[in-house]
Write a protein that holds these residues in place. Structure first.
Motif, mmCIF file in Angstrom:
data_model
loop_
_atom_site.group_PDB
_atom_site.id
_atom_site.type_symbol
_atom_site.label_atom_id
_atom_site.label_comp_id
_atom_site.label_asym_id
_atom_site.label_seq_id
_atom_site.Cartn_x
_atom_site.Cartn_y
_atom_site.Cartn_z
ATOM 1 N N LYS A 135 17.612 18.597 4.540
ATOM 2 C CA LYS A 135 18.216 17.356 5.033
ATOM 3 C C LYS A 135 18.611 16.429 3.891
ATOM 4 N N GLY A 136 18.420 16.901 2.679
ATOM 5 C CA GLY A 136 18.729 16.067 1.527
ATOM 6 C C GLY A 136 17.657 15.052 1.212
ATOM 7 N N GLU A 137 16.442 15.267 1.733
ATOM 8 C CA GLU A 137 15.345 14.317 1.532
ATOM 9 C C GLU A 137 14.443 14.787 0.389
ATOM 10 N N PHE A 138 14.152 13.876 -0.516
ATOM 11 C CA PHE A 138 13.205 14.165 -1.600
ATOM 12 C C PHE A 138 11.803 14.281 -1.002
ATOM 13 N N TYR A 139 11.073 15.344 -1.370
ATOM 14 C CA TYR A 139 9.744 15.508 -0.782
ATOM 15 C C TYR A 139 8.656 15.891 -1.786
ATOM 16 N N LEU A 182 25.770 23.215 -2.956
ATOM 17 C CA LEU A 182 26.013 21.947 -3.642
ATOM 18 C C LEU A 182 26.890 21.002 -2.827
ATOM 19 N N SER A 183 26.922 21.216 -1.512
ATOM 20 C CA SER A 183 27.751 20.345 -0.679
ATOM 21 C C SER A 183 27.230 18.914 -0.657
ATOM 22 N N ARG A 184 25.947 18.728 -0.970
ATOM 23 C CA ARG A 184 25.370 17.382 -1.022
ATOM 24 C C ARG A 184 25.335 16.840 -2.453
ATOM 25 N N GLU A 185 26.100 17.438 -3.345
ATOM 26 C CA GLU A 185 26.010 17.096 -4.757
ATOM 27 C C GLU A 185 26.175 15.602 -5.013
ATOM 28 N N GLU A 186 27.189 15.004 -4.434
ATOM 29 C CA GLU A 186 27.425 13.576 -4.676
ATOM 30 C C GLU A 186 26.253 12.735 -4.198
ATOM 31 N N GLU A 187 25.740 13.073 -3.034
ATOM 32 C CA GLU A 187 24.617 12.327 -2.462
ATOM 33 C C GLU A 187 23.351 12.479 -3.307
ATOM 34 N N LEU A 188 23.059 13.703 -3.729
ATOM 35 C CA LEU A 188 21.831 13.944 -4.471
ATOM 36 C C LEU A 188 21.901 13.410 -5.897
ATOM 37 N N LEU A 189 23.077 13.461 -6.486
ATOM 38 C CA LEU A 189 23.215 12.914 -7.836
ATOM 39 C C LEU A 189 23.100 11.394 -7.838
ATOM 40 N N ALA A 190 23.289 10.779 -6.659
ATOM 41 C CA ALA A 190 23.151 9.321 -6.547
ATOM 42 C C ALA A 190 21.750 8.913 -6.097
ATOM 43 N N TRP A 191 20.873 9.895 -5.842
ATOM 44 C CA TRP A 191 19.518 9.606 -5.337
ATOM 45 C C TRP A 191 18.745 8.751 -6.326
ATOM 46 N N VAL A 208 11.503 17.873 -21.930
ATOM 47 C CA VAL A 208 10.613 17.953 -20.762
ATOM 48 C C VAL A 208 11.276 17.207 -19.606
ATOM 49 N N ALA A 209 11.304 17.809 -18.434
ATOM 50 C CA ALA A 209 12.065 17.243 -17.317
ATOM 51 C C ALA A 209 11.222 17.052 -16.066
ATOM 52 N N LEU A 210 11.537 15.989 -15.338
ATOM 53 C CA LEU A 210 11.045 15.823 -13.974
ATOM 54 C C LEU A 210 11.906 16.711 -13.086
ATOM 55 N N VAL A 211 11.270 17.534 -12.282
ATOM 56 C CA VAL A 211 11.976 18.453 -11.388
ATOM 57 C C VAL A 211 11.810 17.936 -9.965
ATOM 58 N N ALA A 212 12.849 17.281 -9.437
ATOM 59 C CA ALA A 212 12.801 16.681 -8.099
ATOM 60 C C ALA A 212 13.261 17.703 -7.061
ATOM 61 N N LEU A 213 12.491 17.832 -5.977
ATOM 62 C CA LEU A 213 12.749 18.848 -4.962
ATOM 63 C C LEU A 213 13.193 18.197 -3.654
ATOM 64 N N ASN A 271 17.352 22.071 -2.639
ATOM 65 C CA ASN A 271 18.059 21.623 -3.836
ATOM 66 C C ASN A 271 17.058 21.175 -4.895
ATOM 67 N N VAL A 272 17.453 21.304 -6.154
ATOM 68 C CA VAL A 272 16.611 20.925 -7.279
ATOM 69 C C VAL A 272 17.419 20.023 -8.211
ATOM 70 N N LEU A 273 16.840 18.867 -8.522
ATOM 71 C CA LEU A 273 17.487 17.920 -9.425
ATOM 72 C C LEU A 273 16.667 17.843 -10.710
ATOM 73 N N ILE A 274 17.319 18.005 -11.853
ATOM 74 C CA ILE A 274 16.660 18.008 -13.150
ATOM 75 C C ILE A 274 16.937 16.682 -13.861
ATOM 76 N N LEU A 275 15.841 15.988 -14.252
ATOM 77 C CA LEU A 275 15.958 14.695 -14.931
ATOM 78 C C LEU A 275 15.177 14.750 -16.244
ATOM 79 N N PRO A 276 15.803 15.178 -17.334
ATOM 80 C CA PRO A 276 15.084 15.299 -18.604
ATOM 81 C C PRO A 276 14.737 13.939 -19.204
ATOM 82 N N GLY A 277 13.534 13.868 -19.777
ATOM 83 C CA GLY A 277 13.111 12.634 -20.428
ATOM 84 C C GLY A 277 12.983 11.463 -19.480
ATOM 85 N N TYR A 278 12.874 11.746 -18.180
ATOM 86 C CA TYR A 278 12.780 10.654 -17.190
ATOM 87 C C TYR A 278 11.597 9.753 -17.542
#
Length: 573
Positions: A98-102, A49-58, A89-94, A132-139
């Protein structure tokens, strides 16, 4: 330097080549085994989670709408994603290392801090665990009514890893969130092990919601049917409309929202979910326990006189399907890969064993006996067409044709450079091929003054048509000509295939494969130029791609994604 290919046989030959190089069995549910047993049946991955701040701001950059020429499907757009059950129901962003969404999948809350999804969204045999996995419910198309959370850990069955990511029976996993604050706002579903009798109810009403990749990015869609098309020991089969991005979506019963499966696989012959069985639930509970979480579930006992479940077939689904279908195309259609050695391949299945596969790319042909063929091919920068043919034990054959872009810059497109500059020669060649081919097909008008009896046409030979274009000169589009041509092609395709009228009225002077006296209603098209007159590369590429794919299918029955498309008429075999 782009490799160029001669226009060998006029518009149709060019279209066919598509200007392609112009450029576990478990114990009972209630068992509580020791930790060693838990580790033996699954693997937990703890995220950095060292990129937590960066990924939460994606913030996502939505891709262009896929400019489909196909008619409306049966999915329903969920516009209010804050209401239950859609809030869970959530969008699961991968993200990569490198911290890049793909990529993205879909997932469903089954507890305040646990999301159920597909194993292949979390782990694959080539790259291992997603970084890393970012969970966005109801996106909802950029709106985040509940916020977001970065996963702290994930779990997949050991069987999924040991299979090399190729097991239909172990393709499920869990995502663990750092705390339960998000799930307390969204609510969650309950998992259920239901009897075969219940699942085979002709009024079961299965439902599935997620984020399909053929719809505007980040929009939630619901699929519904009256019943499953098949129920076997480990899998559920259904004809609910699905698309990539919906992997990991829960399949639930409409009456009470009980989850009975996880959507893991789709072909044009069938869609399937991993059925939640005693074994499934057992493993899932162990995995959750390994990560320090738990969830509720219900278990319905089978009636005493219920016959044993039908075994899940290894290579087929219990639905009618005569010819093979491609389950995997490598690299995926229209993907961008780096120059050099490129792994190209295909995997197929059928209602009988696949006995041979043939693969052709860049003038080289490779064959294999069995359901998979692959080869490492040296490819320079350019655009290439890959063709695959599968034959099964019954002698039935099926073909796929798809394009890949080979470029050092992953942003490079087939018709635009990485910086958005149009590739004039390739755009003009593609559009000219489409126009000339359609003129021949509908009106018998030839591009070279000669008849072409080997190519399908709805009319007798009618002489030569004036050459169309160009649409791009240098780096500048003729906006009016481009918009008029693209609109005409899309509208003509829609009418010809399904009787979708551009103005709501019948057009019986224009050939169609349906009743011309009963037109379907109008459908809009996305813009290809912005308010300032600048081209929108992603929109133009998406439209050209859709037209190319549809035409190849219609003329020669080349599948663009490896699946059958019975809703799309074809003059091929």
């Amino acid at each position: 330097m782009m490799e160029r290919r001669r226009r060998a046989r006029g518009a149709l030959a060019l279209l066919l080549a598509m200007v392609m190089v112009l450029t576990a069995t478990g114990a009972g549910v209630g068992a509580s085994p020791p930790v060693a047993a838990e580790e033996a049946v699954g693997e937990v991955h703890t995220y950095d989670l060292s990129r937590e701040e960066e990924l939460l701001a994606w913030q996502p950059e939505p891709p262009a709408d896929y400019q489909k020429v196909f008619p409306p499907d049966e999915r329903t757009h969920i516009t209010n994603t804050t209401q239950k059950p859609y809030s869970a129901v959530a969008l699961v962003a991968l993200f990569n290392d490198k911290g890049e969404f793909y990529a993205f999948c879909s997932g469903t809350f089954i507890a305040a801090d646990v999301v159920l999804t597909a194993a292949h969204c979390l782990y694959d045999s080539q790259d291992g665990w997603v970084a890393n996995v970012l969970i966005l419910p109801g996106y909802n198309a950029g709106q985040e009514p509940f916020g977001r959370a970065l996963a702290s850990a994930a779990w997949v069955p050991r069987g999924w890893i040991q299979s090399g990511g190729n097991s239909r029976y172990n393709d499920y996993g869990l995502v663990k969130l750092p705390n339960d604050s998000l799930g307390k706002k969204t609510g969650w579903f309950t998992i259920g092990v239901l009897s075969t009798e219940s699942l085979k109810d002709p009024n079961f009403q299965p439902r599935m919601a997620g984020y399909p990749g053929d719809k505007p990015f980040g929009t939630m869609w619901l699929g519904a049917k009256d019943a499953f098309t098949g129920v076997v020991r480990d899998l559920l089969y259904y004809d609910i409309d699905t698309f990539g991005g919906q992997s990991g979506s829960a399949v639930w019963r409409a009456s009470d929202g009980v989850i009975v499966g996880v959507h893991v696989h789709a072909t044009s012959l069938w869609n399937e979910a991993s059925r939640i069985t005693d074994d499934f639930l057992y493993l899932l509970r162990l995995g959750c326990r390994q990560m320090g979480c738990s969830f509720d579930a219900i278990v319905e006992k089978e009636p005493v006189d219920t016959p044993p479940d039908e075994d899940t077939p290894d290579n087929e689904a219990p639905v009618a399907g005569v010819r093979p279908v491609f389950n995997e195309l490598t690299p995926p259609p229209f993907s961008v890969v780096a120059p050099g050695t490129v792994r190209v391949g295909a995997r197929a299945s059928s209602d009988s064993a696949v006995t041979s596969l043939q693969l052709t790319v860049n003038g080289q042909t490779f064959t294999a006996q069995g359901e998979q063929v692959q080869a490492d091919v040296s490819l320079a920068s350019g655009v290439y067409t890959v063709q695959a043919t599968a034959v099964d034990a019954d002698g039935d054959a099926f073909r796929a044709m798809w394009d890949i872009v080979v470029a050092a810059d992953p942003r490079e497109g087939q018709w635009f450079t990485a910086n958005g500059t149009p590739k004039a020669e390739q755009i003009n060649a593609t559009m000219r091929s489409l126009v000339e081919a359609f003129r021949w097909h509908l009106y018998g008008q030839s591009w070279d003054g000669a008849p072409h009896p080997d190519l399908p046409s709805h009319a007798a030979f009618a002489g030569t048509a004036n050459p169309p274009g160009p649409w791009v000169q240098g780096t500048q589009f003729d906006r009016a000509a481009t918009e008029a041509t693209l609109r005409s092609l899309v509208e003509a395709f829609r009418w010809h295939f399904w009787g979708i009228s551009w103005d709501g009225g019948p057009h019986c002077d224009l050939p169609t494969h349906v009743n011309c006296q009963a037109p379907q209603g109008q459908q809009g098209v996305s813009p290809w130029f912005d308010a300032n007159g600048a081209p929108i590369p992603s929109a133009i590429e998406a439209t050209l791609r859709s037209l190319v794919e549809a035409f190849r299918w219609h003329f020669w029955e080349f599948s663009w994604d490896g699946g059958h498309h019975p809703d799309l008429p074809t003059h091929g075999a």
